[in-house]
Design a protein around this motif. Sequence first.
Motif, PDB file in Angstrom:
ATOM      1  N   TYR A 778      -5.344 -13.891  14.756  1.00 16.11           N
ATOM      2  CA  TYR A 778      -4.732 -12.566  14.923  1.00 16.11           C
ATOM      3  C   TYR A 778      -5.629 -11.660  15.768  1.00 16.11           C
ATOM      4  CZ  TYR A 778      -3.112  -7.880  13.703  1.00 16.11           C
ATOM      5  OH  TYR A 778      -2.684  -6.576  13.757  1.00 16.11           O
ATOM      6  N   VAL A 779      -6.934 -11.706  15.529  1.00 15.27           N
ATOM      7  CA  VAL A 779      -7.862 -10.899  16.319  1.00 15.27           C
ATOM      8  C   VAL A 779      -7.838 -11.331  17.786  1.00 15.27           C
ATOM      9  CG1 VAL A 779     -10.302 -10.370  16.689  1.00 15.27           C
ATOM     10  CG2 VAL A 779      -9.358 -10.334  14.387  1.00 15.27           C
ATOM     11  N   LEU A 780      -7.816 -12.631  18.029  1.00 15.58           N
ATOM     12  CA  LEU A 780      -7.788 -13.122  19.402  1.00 15.58           C
ATOM     13  C   LEU A 780      -6.531 -12.689  20.136  1.00 15.58           C
ATOM     14  CD1 LEU A 780      -9.145 -16.757  18.861  1.00 15.58           C
ATOM     15  CD2 LEU A 780     -10.382 -14.781  19.743  1.00 15.58           C
ATOM     16  N   LYS A 781      -5.435 -12.534  19.417  1.00 13.45           N
ATOM     17  CA  LYS A 781      -4.165 -12.190  20.061  1.00 13.45           C
ATOM     18  C   LYS A 781      -3.958 -10.690  20.153  1.00 13.45           C
ATOM     19  CE  LYS A 781      -0.599 -14.701  19.132  1.00 13.45           C
ATOM     20  NZ  LYS A 781       0.548 -15.331  18.429  1.00 13.45           N
ATOM     21  N   TYR A 782      -4.288  -9.952  19.093  1.00  9.82           N
ATOM     22  CA  TYR A 782      -3.970  -8.524  19.036  1.00  9.82           C
ATOM     23  C   TYR A 782      -5.207  -7.633  19.139  1.00  9.82           C
ATOM     24  CZ  TYR A 782       0.571 -10.216  17.430  1.00  9.82           C
ATOM     25  OH  TYR A 782       1.778 -10.852  17.332  1.00  9.82           O
ATOM     26  N   HIS A 783      -6.406  -8.210  19.126  1.00  8.30           N
ATOM     27  CA  HIS A 783      -7.657  -7.451  19.317  1.00  8.30           C
ATOM     28  C   HIS A 783      -7.817  -6.328  18.287  1.00  8.30           C
ATOM     29  CE1 HIS A 783      -7.226  -9.577  23.086  1.00  8.30           C
ATOM     30  NE2 HIS A 783      -6.157  -8.879  23.383  1.00  8.30           N
ATOM     31  N   ASP A 784      -7.354  -6.575  17.075  1.00  5.24           N
ATOM     32  CA  ASP A 784      -7.410  -5.556  16.029  1.00  5.24           C
ATOM     33  C   ASP A 784      -8.415  -5.989  14.970  1.00  5.24           C
ATOM     34  OD1 ASP A 784      -6.970  -3.459  14.366  1.00  5.24           O
ATOM     35  OD2 ASP A 784      -4.917  -3.988  13.833  1.00  5.24           O
ATOM     36  N   LEU A 785      -9.698  -5.904  15.313  1.00  5.61           N
ATOM     37  CA  LEU A 785     -10.745  -6.270  14.365  1.00  5.61           C
ATOM     38  C   LEU A 785     -10.780  -5.318  13.179  1.00  5.61           C
ATOM     39  CD1 LEU A 785     -13.317  -7.909  13.629  1.00  5.61           C
ATOM     40  CD2 LEU A 785     -14.609  -6.286  15.040  1.00  5.61           C
ATOM     41  N   GLN A 786     -10.436  -4.082  13.416  1.00  6.97           N
ATOM     42  CA  GLN A 786     -10.499  -3.060  12.366  1.00  6.97           C
ATOM     43  C   GLN A 786      -9.605  -3.416  11.186  1.00  6.97           C
ATOM     44  OE1 GLN A 786      -8.680   0.723  13.409  1.00  6.97           O
ATOM     45  NE2 GLN A 786     -10.368   1.814  12.421  1.00  6.97           N
ATOM     46  N   THR A 787      -8.340  -3.734  11.465  1.00  4.79           N
ATOM     47  CA  THR A 787      -7.409  -4.074  10.393  1.00  4.79           C
ATOM     48  C   THR A 787      -7.850  -5.329   9.659  1.00  4.79           C
ATOM     49  OG1 THR A 787      -5.556  -3.005  11.519  1.00  4.79           O
ATOM     50  CG2 THR A 787      -5.023  -4.714   9.919  1.00  4.79           C
ATOM     51  N   VAL A 788      -8.348  -6.294  10.398  1.00  4.13           N
ATOM     52  CA  VAL A 788      -8.743  -7.571   9.797  1.00  4.13           C
ATOM     53  C   VAL A 788      -9.871  -7.384   8.796  1.00  4.13           C
ATOM     54  CG1 VAL A 788      -9.851  -9.771  10.307  1.00  4.13           C
ATOM     55  CG2 VAL A 788      -7.888  -9.031  11.643  1.00  4.13           C
ATOM     56  N   ILE A 789     -10.921  -6.668   9.175  1.00  6.50           N
ATOM     57  CA  ILE A 789     -12.066  -6.527   8.273  1.00  6.50           C
ATOM     58  C   ILE A 789     -11.721  -5.635   7.089  1.00  6.50           C
ATOM     59  CG2 ILE A 789     -13.058  -4.581   9.540  1.00  6.50           C
ATOM     60  CD1 ILE A 789     -14.875  -7.434   7.668  1.00  6.50           C
ATOM     61  N   LEU A 790     -10.847  -4.645   7.286  1.00  7.58           N
ATOM     62  CA  LEU A 790     -10.437  -3.808   6.158  1.00  7.58           C
ATOM     63  C   LEU A 790      -9.601  -4.605   5.166  1.00  7.58           C
ATOM     64  CD1 LEU A 790      -9.509  -0.430   7.909  1.00  7.58           C
ATOM     65  CD2 LEU A 790     -11.622  -1.038   6.743  1.00  7.58           C
ATOM     66  N   ALA A 791      -8.815  -5.546   5.659  1.00 11.15           N
ATOM     67  CA  ALA A 791      -7.985  -6.345   4.762  1.00 11.15           C
ATOM     68  C   ALA A 791      -8.814  -7.377   4.006  1.00 11.15           C
ATOM     69  CB  ALA A 791      -6.873  -7.032   5.567  1.00 11.15           C
ATOM     70  N   ILE A 792      -9.625  -8.136   4.710  1.00 14.07           N
ATOM     71  CA  ILE A 792     -10.343  -9.243   4.082  1.00 14.07           C
ATOM     72  C   ILE A 792     -11.499  -8.745   3.218  1.00 14.07           C
ATOM     73  CG2 ILE A 792     -12.075  -9.683   5.845  1.00 14.07           C
ATOM     74  CD1 ILE A 792      -9.912 -12.286   4.004  1.00 14.07           C
ATOM     75  N   SER A 793     -11.935  -7.491   3.407  1.00 15.40           N
ATOM     76  CA  SER A 793     -13.022  -6.962   2.578  1.00 15.40           C
ATOM     77  C   SER A 793     -12.618  -6.821   1.117  1.00 15.40           C
ATOM     78  CB  SER A 793     -13.486  -5.601   3.119  1.00 15.40           C
ATOM     79  OG  SER A 793     -14.128  -5.746   4.366  1.00 15.40           O
ATOM     80  N   HIS A 794     -11.315  -6.891   0.817  1.00 15.39           N
ATOM     81  CA  HIS A 794     -10.878  -6.818  -0.584  1.00 15.39           C
ATOM     82  C   HIS A 794     -11.301  -8.057  -1.370  1.00 15.39           C
ATOM     83  CE1 HIS A 794      -8.285  -3.665   1.112  1.00 15.39           C
ATOM     84  NE2 HIS A 794      -8.179  -3.193  -0.129  1.00 15.39           N
ATOM     85  N   THR A 795     -11.504  -9.166  -0.660  1.00 14.30           N
ATOM     86  CA  THR A 795     -11.829 -10.413  -1.373  1.00 14.30           C
ATOM     87  C   THR A 795     -13.128 -11.064  -0.922  1.00 14.30           C
ATOM     88  OG1 THR A 795     -10.464 -11.629   0.225  1.00 14.30           O
ATOM     89  CG2 THR A 795      -9.416 -10.930  -1.820  1.00 14.30           C
ATOM     90  N   SER A 796     -13.632 -10.720   0.225  1.00 12.36           N
ATOM     91  CA  SER A 796     -14.879 -11.319   0.708  1.00 12.36           C
ATOM     92  C   SER A 796     -15.932 -10.230   0.831  1.00 12.36           C
ATOM     93  CB  SER A 796     -14.657 -11.997   2.060  1.00 12.36           C
ATOM     94  OG  SER A 796     -15.855 -12.555   2.549  1.00 12.36           O
ATOM     95  N   PRO A 797     -17.072 -10.384   0.180  1.00 14.63           N
ATOM     96  CA  PRO A 797     -17.601 -11.607  -0.454  1.00 14.63           C
ATOM     97  C   PRO A 797     -17.413 -11.665  -1.976  1.00 14.63           C
ATOM     98  CG  PRO A 797     -19.359 -10.035  -0.148  1.00 14.63           C
ATOM     99  CD  PRO A 797     -18.120  -9.357   0.332  1.00 14.63           C
ATOM    100  N   ARG A 798     -16.452 -10.915  -2.513  1.00 16.14           N
ATOM    101  CA  ARG A 798     -16.292 -10.915  -3.970  1.00 16.14           C
ATOM    102  C   ARG A 798     -15.839 -12.286  -4.483  1.00 16.14           C
ATOM    103  NH1 ARG A 798     -11.991  -7.166  -7.379  1.00 16.14           N
ATOM    104  NH2 ARG A 798     -12.229  -8.243  -9.374  1.00 16.14           N
ATOM    105  N   TYR A 799     -14.825 -12.896  -3.841  1.00 17.14           N
ATOM    106  CA  TYR A 799     -14.291 -14.169  -4.296  1.00 17.14           C
ATOM    107  C   TYR A 799     -14.770 -15.352  -3.455  1.00 17.14           C
ATOM    108  CZ  TYR A 799     -11.095 -11.459  -7.195  1.00 17.14           C
ATOM    109  OH  TYR A 799     -10.569 -10.611  -8.133  1.00 17.14           O
ATOM    110  N   PHE A 800     -15.132 -15.120  -2.213  1.00 14.64           N
ATOM    111  CA  PHE A 800     -15.637 -16.196  -1.358  1.00 14.64           C
ATOM    112  C   PHE A 800     -16.472 -15.571  -0.252  1.00 14.64           C
ATOM    113  CE2 PHE A 800     -11.850 -14.802   0.812  1.00 14.64           C
ATOM    114  CZ  PHE A 800     -12.152 -14.907   2.165  1.00 14.64           C
ATOM    115  N   SER A 801     -17.358 -16.364   0.311  1.00 11.84           N
ATOM    116  CA  SER A 801     -18.209 -15.909   1.412  1.00 11.84           C
ATOM    117  C   SER A 801     -17.842 -16.684   2.670  1.00 11.84           C
ATOM    118  CB  SER A 801     -19.685 -16.111   1.080  1.00 11.84           C
ATOM    119  OG  SER A 801     -19.951 -17.478   0.815  1.00 11.84           O
ATOM    120  N   SER A 802     -17.927 -16.010   3.809  1.00 11.70           N
ATOM    121  CA  SER A 802     -17.608 -16.622   5.092  1.00 11.70           C
ATOM    122  C   SER A 802     -18.496 -16.013   6.158  1.00 11.70           C
ATOM    123  CB  SER A 802     -16.132 -16.402   5.446  1.00 11.70           C
ATOM    124  OG  SER A 802     -15.865 -16.803   6.772  1.00 11.70           O
TER     125      SER A 802
END
Length: 1001
Positions: A778-802
Amino acid sequence: METAIRWSPSSTINEQRFLLVDVSGRSLRHCIVENYDGKDLAYQTLSVNRNVPAFRAFDWSPHNESILAVGEWSGSATVLRLQDEQSIPFSLPVKSQRPVNAIAFAKTGTLAVGLERVRNDFSLNIWDVEHRLLANASPIAGPGRSVLEPVCKFASSEGITSIKFFHGQPDTLVAGVKGACIRLYDLREQAGIPVLQFLTSSVHNIGIDPLDENYFASAGAHKDATVQIWDRRFGLLSSAASLGSSSSHSAHYGPVLEYKNVFEAPASTAQPYIRSLRYCRGQSGYLGALGSNGVFTIFETKQAYVPDAKDSQDQAGWVSHGQSHVQPQLRTERIHHVEPSPGNPKHGHQESARIAAFDFTNLAGPNGRPSAITVRADNGIHVYELKGLRPVFALSSTGQLVGSRVGQRTKHKGTKQDYLFSQMGIYRTRATPVQIPMDSIKSSGWTAEAFIKPPRDIIPSRDPTGERTARLSSREIHERWFEKTHICQGNNIEAALATLDLSRRRCMQGYLFDCRKNMEIVTNDPWLEDMWSWIGRAKRLAIDESLVVRGIDLSYLGVYNIWNIDLGTEKVVRISGRSENTDILYAIEAICRSLELPELKSVESSLPAHRRLCLHTCGFGLPGEELENTIRTLVNQGRNTKAAALALAHDKPKQALVALKSGSTPAHRELSLALAGFVKGITDDTWNETITNIAISLTDPYARAILALVRNGSWHDVLSEISLPLQYRIGVAVMYLPDQELTRYISTLTSECILYGDIEGLPLTGLSEQAVPLLQNYVLKYHDLQTVILAISHTSPRYFSSPLVDIWRTEYRSLLNTYRLFIHRVRFDTSATKLSAPPNGGKPALAPPAKQISLKCNNCDQSLDRNPVHASAAAPPLPPSTTSGSIFADHKSGTVCPKCGKHMPRCVVCMLWLGMPDPHTKGGAHANAQAMERSRELARSVEKGKGEMGRDLMREFITVCRGCWHMAHSGHAEEWFRGNRECPVPGCECRCMEVDVGAGG
C-alpha cells in the motif's frame, strides 16, 4: 585575420565606444554606440583612419584611446593616432626583416613586439613608446638620424607567436614561444631570463583574465582547436641552462583545464582552428573562443580549492606562490554555444552571416549577464548577452516550491518575506488544495457517485467502438480515484504541492490514534474512512477486553486469522500459560456468548462459532436490535440501497423493502418492485429480461448486488459483483458459502489484497503480521506512510515485532521533525508507547525515547546528578580536602560536581562561578528562598504589565558561545552584547554575536 573588433575598456554606461579594424582594407574606424534595444545595435563613426600600412597584428592602447600600434610584414611596428589621419605614423624598425606575429601595449605605454624566428637576433622587443611621444622624438628614422633602439630584448633565435601584458603588473608579460613553451618575463630583469615557463605547443592567442590574472589561456596552432588554461602560480622556474630545453625536468604542472577539438567539423571539411581567444572584462572566468569556421563558444569556469599536502617548493624546482595547504583548481561550470556552425541547414545560418570577430564588453547586458560584441562577415554588428543558468527549484517539506527567476524581478505581493524573495529573483508557490472539476472527471468516464461516499461506483469504460467493457472492482476504483485526485493534476502546481503536503496538513489537524477524528479528517477518502471505522470498532473491543478469554487475546485479528486459527509467529504474546487449540476453540465460543452474537442458520458449518465471530469482525451478524438501528441510520443518511443490501444479507427482506420504498428516486422504486417479485417467487424469462434491463441503467454497486440476487436467487452472483466494497463481500461469503469453499475464497482474497496493497483487506488480515506485507505494498502504491504507521502501531510491537514497522516508525518521526512539528512528534511517541502497553497497565513493549539531555562535569565527564547510583565505576575519587564534609563550601560557589568536587566555569563578565545555589550548602537554601520570592514579585509585576517574567527568570541561566565556548550568565551576556559583538574575554577574537545569530537564522 580579415577583420577585428575591440571594445573600449574605458566605456561607461553613458558612453560606449569600440574600434572596427579592416585588415584587408587597411582602415580603422572609431565608433560610438547610439542605441541598443536588446536586438539591434545603432552606432555612429567618430573617426576613420585609412592611412594604415599593411599589417598582420595590432593592439589598442589601454591608457590612451587615441593611440594604436600595428605590426607590419617587414617587422616594423607603427604607432598611429586614430583622430588625426594626416599625422605621420611613428615607426619602430628592426634589424632583420621578418613578419610581426604579435604586438601588445602595457598600461604604462610600453609596447612589446613579437617577431618570427631569425638566427642570431632577438624576437621579442620592448619599446618605451610613451617616453618617445612625450619627448617629441623624430617621427621617422632616416638618413642622418639616430635609429630608435628597444629598451629590452628577449628570445634570441626563437619565434614569438603571442604576447600579453599583465594589467596589475605592467612590468610583467607572458609570451608564447613557437613550438616550445609559454614564458613569463619580468622587464626589470636585465639578464633577459624568463621568470617562469610552461611547456606546451599551444602558444597562440594568449589571453589573461583581467579580473584574476593568475589565470591565462592559450590556443593551439593551425588545425589544432585546443584551448588550455594555465595558473601562473604553478610554473617551472627558468634558468639559463634550461632555456630552449624541454627535458630539464622530469615532470611539470600541466594546464589546469584543457579543451580539445573545441570546434568539431565534418571529415569532408578542413579542420577549424582558433582565430581569437579573449577573456571577459566584466566577470571573471568567462573565456570566449572563435573558430575559423565562425563558431563562437564561451567557457564559463569557476574556482575551487582542494587540500594539497605538497610543500610550496619541491625538489624538482616547482614553485607555488599561493598558500601551501590548498591548491586552486578550476572546473567547467557551463559551456555556452553562442554561434553554431554556419552553413548548416539545421541551424539556419548562412556562410555570409558567420561571426568574423568578437570582443567582450566591460558592461553587463539588460539581464545583468556578461555581453560580447560581434562583427559578422557581412559587416553586421550585434551584441550577445550570455544566457543565465537554468531556473533551479527546491521543494520544501512544508509544501512550498521555491524557484529562481533568471534575470526577472517581480512586483511585491504578499508579506515582507515575499518581497525580499522577489528582489533576489526567487519566487515561492504554496500548496493550495483544489477540487477536481467534475466535468473533467465525467469526460474521462467517471461519475459523481465515484467521489461521493456512499455509493461508490464508476461508469463502465467504453472502447473506441462505444461498447461497454468490464466493470471495475472496488480496488481498481480506488486506484483510479487516487490517480485522478493525487497524480493527474495537469499544470496546477498548487494542487500537486497540496498532495505532497497532505501528511503535514493531516498531522496538524490531529491525525493520530483517535479513530473517530481520523474518519473526519479523511472524509474525502471513503476507503480510509472505512478502514478507520473498522480499526475503531476493533480498538473498542480491545479496550473492553471483549475478545480476551482465559488468557487468550484475539484482539485486532481479521477473518483470515480467526477462520484459520492463525495467531502469528509470536502467538505466545496472545496466549498466556499453556493453552492449546482446544482452548482457542473454547475461547471463540465464549466470546460469541459474551457478545450475544446471533446463531447462524443460513448454512451448515462445522465451525459455527468461527463464522459468528468472523461476521462480527467484518460488521455482519449483528443482533436484531443493533441491525435495526444500523438500517435506520443508513436510511436517514440517504443510503437506502446499502441499508436494503445489509437487510437482505441478514435474511430480512421486509426491512429491505421498507428501506427501498422510503427512497426518493425512480431507481429505488424499481428496486422495490423487483425485490417484491423476488419475495413472491416470480422467476420466468420475462422476469429475468426485466431485471437485466434494470441492471444496465444502474451504477450503484449495492443496487446491482440486490438485482444480482433477485435475478437467480444465488449469492454467488452477489459475490461476482466486484464493484461491491470488499467488506460486504466478505460478510456475504462467511454467511452463505460452505466451509471448504469459504476457506478457498478467504485464502484467495487475502493473497490478492496483499499482492495489490488493497487497504480494504484489513478486515481479512486484521492488524496482524499478515497485514505488514499488505501495508508495505500500500505504501509503495499510495505513498501514505503516515496512515500505515498509525494503523499498525495499535498492534506492533504490543502483539508482534517487525523490523519493517520499526523502520516506518523511525521514518515517520523523521518526517515530523522535517516538518518541524516537534510537539506532534512527541504526541506520537507518547501515544504509541501507551498503545504498546497491555490494558492492565503492564510495561510498554515500545521503549520510551532515550534521555536526550544530560549535564556532565567537564573535569570527570560524570553526571551532575547527586544520586551515587548514577555515577560511573570509572569516576575518580573526591579530593581529600572535600571528602570530610560538604563539597559545597557556600552558596556563592555555584554548581560543584558531586563526583570530583570541581566548579563549573566562571562567568566571563562578572567572573563569579556559574550555576545555581545548591540547597544543601551553607546559605544556599536562603539564597534559593530569596530567588523564589523575587520570582513571585516578578509574577505579580507581569500580571500588572510592568515586567517580563521570562526574561528576568533567565538572567541566572548559562549562555554558551558556539564559536569559542566561553560561558556567561544570560543577563550579563545580554548586557555585554547589547553594545559589543566580540567575546568579552581579552585576546579572544570570536564574534560571538554573529556566530549565534548566523546559526539561529
